[in-house]
Design a protein around this motif. Structure first.
Motif, PDB file in Angstrom:
ATOM      1  N   THR A 191       0.853  -1.184   0.000  1.00  0.00           N
ATOM      2  CA  THR A 191       0.000   0.000   0.000  1.00  0.00           C
ATOM      3  C   THR A 191       0.888   1.232   0.000  1.00  0.00           C
ATOM      4  O   THR A 191       1.709   1.412   0.900  1.00  0.00           O
ATOM      5  N   GLU A 192       0.737   2.046  -1.019  1.00  0.00           N
ATOM      6  CA  GLU A 192       1.576   3.224  -1.198  1.00  0.00           C
ATOM      7  C   GLU A 192       0.734   4.491  -1.119  1.00  0.00           C
ATOM      8  O   GLU A 192      -0.469   4.481  -1.394  1.00  0.00           O
ATOM      9  N   ASN A 193       1.378   5.591  -0.746  1.00  0.00           N
ATOM     10  CA  ASN A 193       0.764   6.915  -0.806  1.00  0.00           C
ATOM     11  C   ASN A 193       1.364   7.653  -1.995  1.00  0.00           C
ATOM     12  O   ASN A 193       2.518   8.068  -1.967  1.00  0.00           O
ATOM     13  N   PHE A 194       0.582   7.814  -3.076  1.00  0.00           N
ATOM     14  CA  PHE A 194       1.071   8.495  -4.267  1.00  0.00           C
ATOM     15  C   PHE A 194       0.791   9.996  -4.225  1.00  0.00           C
ATOM     16  O   PHE A 194       1.037  10.701  -5.194  1.00  0.00           O
ATOM     17  N   GLY A 195       0.242  10.499  -3.133  1.00  0.00           N
ATOM     18  CA  GLY A 195      -0.062  11.912  -3.002  1.00  0.00           C
ATOM     19  C   GLY A 195       0.994  12.657  -2.209  1.00  0.00           C
ATOM     20  O   GLY A 195       2.115  12.181  -2.020  1.00  0.00           O
ATOM     21  N   GLY A 196       0.626  13.839  -1.722  1.00  0.00           N
ATOM     22  CA  GLY A 196       1.537  14.655  -0.944  1.00  0.00           C
ATOM     23  C   GLY A 196       1.021  16.072  -0.806  1.00  0.00           C
ATOM     24  O   GLY A 196      -0.150  16.367  -1.070  1.00  0.00           O
ATOM     25  N   ALA A 197       1.896  16.985  -0.397  1.00  0.00           N
ATOM     26  CA  ALA A 197       1.539  18.392  -0.252  1.00  0.00           C
ATOM     27  C   ALA A 197       1.299  19.015  -1.624  1.00  0.00           C
ATOM     28  O   ALA A 197       1.961  18.655  -2.600  1.00  0.00           O
ATOM     29  N   PHE A 198       0.340  19.953  -1.699  1.00  0.00           N
ATOM     30  CA  PHE A 198       0.042  20.578  -2.981  1.00  0.00           C
ATOM     31  C   PHE A 198      -0.224  22.073  -2.834  1.00  0.00           C
ATOM     32  O   PHE A 198      -0.605  22.566  -1.769  1.00  0.00           O
ATOM     33  N   LEU A 199      -0.035  22.758  -3.936  1.00  0.00           N
ATOM     34  CA  LEU A 199      -0.381  24.181  -4.073  1.00  0.00           C
ATOM     35  C   LEU A 199      -1.195  24.293  -5.351  1.00  0.00           C
ATOM     36  O   LEU A 199      -0.800  23.789  -6.404  1.00  0.00           O
ATOM     37  N   ARG A 200      -2.355  24.985  -5.254  1.00  0.00           N
ATOM     38  CA  ARG A 200      -3.278  24.989  -6.387  1.00  0.00           C
ATOM     39  C   ARG A 200      -3.915  26.371  -6.538  1.00  0.00           C
ATOM     40  O   ARG A 200      -4.242  27.031  -5.550  1.00  0.00           O
ATOM     41  N   VAL A 201      -4.100  26.775  -7.778  1.00  0.00           N
ATOM     42  CA  VAL A 201      -4.879  27.991  -8.071  1.00  0.00           C
ATOM     43  C   VAL A 201      -6.096  27.568  -8.888  1.00  0.00           C
ATOM     44  O   VAL A 201      -6.047  26.618  -9.670  1.00  0.00           O
ATOM     45  N   GLY A 202      -7.203  28.268  -8.672  1.00  0.00           N
ATOM     46  CA  GLY A 202      -8.421  27.890  -9.362  1.00  0.00           C
ATOM     47  C   GLY A 202      -9.282  29.085  -9.687  1.00  0.00           C
ATOM     48  O   GLY A 202      -9.002  30.223  -9.279  1.00  0.00           O
ATOM     49  N   LEU A 203     -10.348  28.834 -10.421  1.00  0.00           N
ATOM     50  CA  LEU A 203     -11.315  29.860 -10.772  1.00  0.00           C
ATOM     51  C   LEU A 203     -12.701  29.286 -10.566  1.00  0.00           C
ATOM     52  O   LEU A 203     -13.049  28.246 -11.137  1.00  0.00           O
ATOM     53  N   ARG A 204     -13.496  29.974  -9.759  1.00  0.00           N
ATOM     54  CA  ARG A 204     -14.856  29.537  -9.467  1.00  0.00           C
ATOM     55  C   ARG A 204     -15.829  30.351 -10.316  1.00  0.00           C
ATOM     56  O   ARG A 204     -15.746  31.557 -10.386  1.00  0.00           O
ATOM     57  N   PHE A 205     -16.769  29.652 -10.989  1.00  0.00           N
ATOM     58  CA  PHE A 205     -17.711  30.321 -11.889  1.00  0.00           C
ATOM     59  C   PHE A 205     -19.064  30.549 -11.217  1.00  0.00           C
ATOM     60  O   PHE A 205     -19.505  29.739 -10.441  1.00  0.00           O
TER      61      PHE A 205
END
Length: 205
Positions: A191-205
């Motif tokens: 069982t592996e963790n393929f994720g991690g810390a993230f930084l994201r920008v988005g636009l909400r409509f």
């Protein structure tokens, strides 16, 4: 091809919902959003190296389509679908989508800081780099800021930082023959963790 079909379908649904979303007061009760970010993936990179795949990727490009469903003055549900790609090639996926359902709490009326958290699930398997694995239940949590204008316009950028645990049952990384041994039911899984810390920008409509 599967990926292209899925993304085209999500874009079409997003446009339809934007045009038909009902409003409550001056804000839509249903708001769609898109985002792009970068995710650190030490577990995924370590797995690639241990499995002797000939690939490495210390970070992943994260594409997100989400919805924000208001359920109160400060609370909202945020279902989302993510597609992750390696930084080696924008046409090379790591083989899965994730679906998540988060609860968001906004501290004030937007513009506002918010907290968001909920479970996620790896819903697809197989890809260009790691072809054989099965997804599992994980979780995601983040803090963000919604830069929506005081005029309550429908459009507003968001900035988000957080951590995503993406649980994957993968073939034991026992060298160059790991994919063959996995398909034969030999060698076991980890069982592996393929994720991690993230930084994201988005636009909400």
């Amino acid at each position: 091809m599967k990926t292209d079909w899925f993304m085209c379908s999500m874009v079409a649904v997003t446009l339809l919902l934007v045009l038909t979303a009902p409003t409550l007061g001056e804000e839509a009760t249903f708001r769609t959003g898109i985002g792009i970010g970068i995710m650190a993936c030490p577990g995924y990179n370590s797995y690639l190296e241990d499995a002797d795949t000939g690939h490495s990727s210390a970070a992943l490009v994260d594409l997100v389509v989400s919805s924000k469903l208001r359920i109160g003055g400060s609370w909202a549900l945020v279902p989302a679908v993510e597609m992750l790609m390696t930084t080696e090639s924008f046409t090379e996926t790591i083989g899965f989508f994730t679906a998540s359902l988060s609860v968001r709490y906004s501290f004030t009326e937007e513009p506002s800081f918010y907290l968001q958290a909920g479970p996620n699930y790896v819903v697809s398997q197989g890809g260009d780099v790691v072809e054989e694995f099965k997804g599992g239940v994980g979780g995601v949590a983040s803090i963000g800021y919604a830069f929506k204008g005081r005029d309550r316009s429908r459009f507003g950028p968001e900035l988000e930082v957080g951590y995503s645990y993406m649980s994957v049952d993968a073939a034991s990384p026992d060298g160059a023959g790991y994919q063959y041994s996995y398909s034969r039911g030999e060698g076991g899984t980890t069982t592996e963790n393929f994720g991690g810390a993230f930084l994201r920008v988005g636009l909400r409509f």
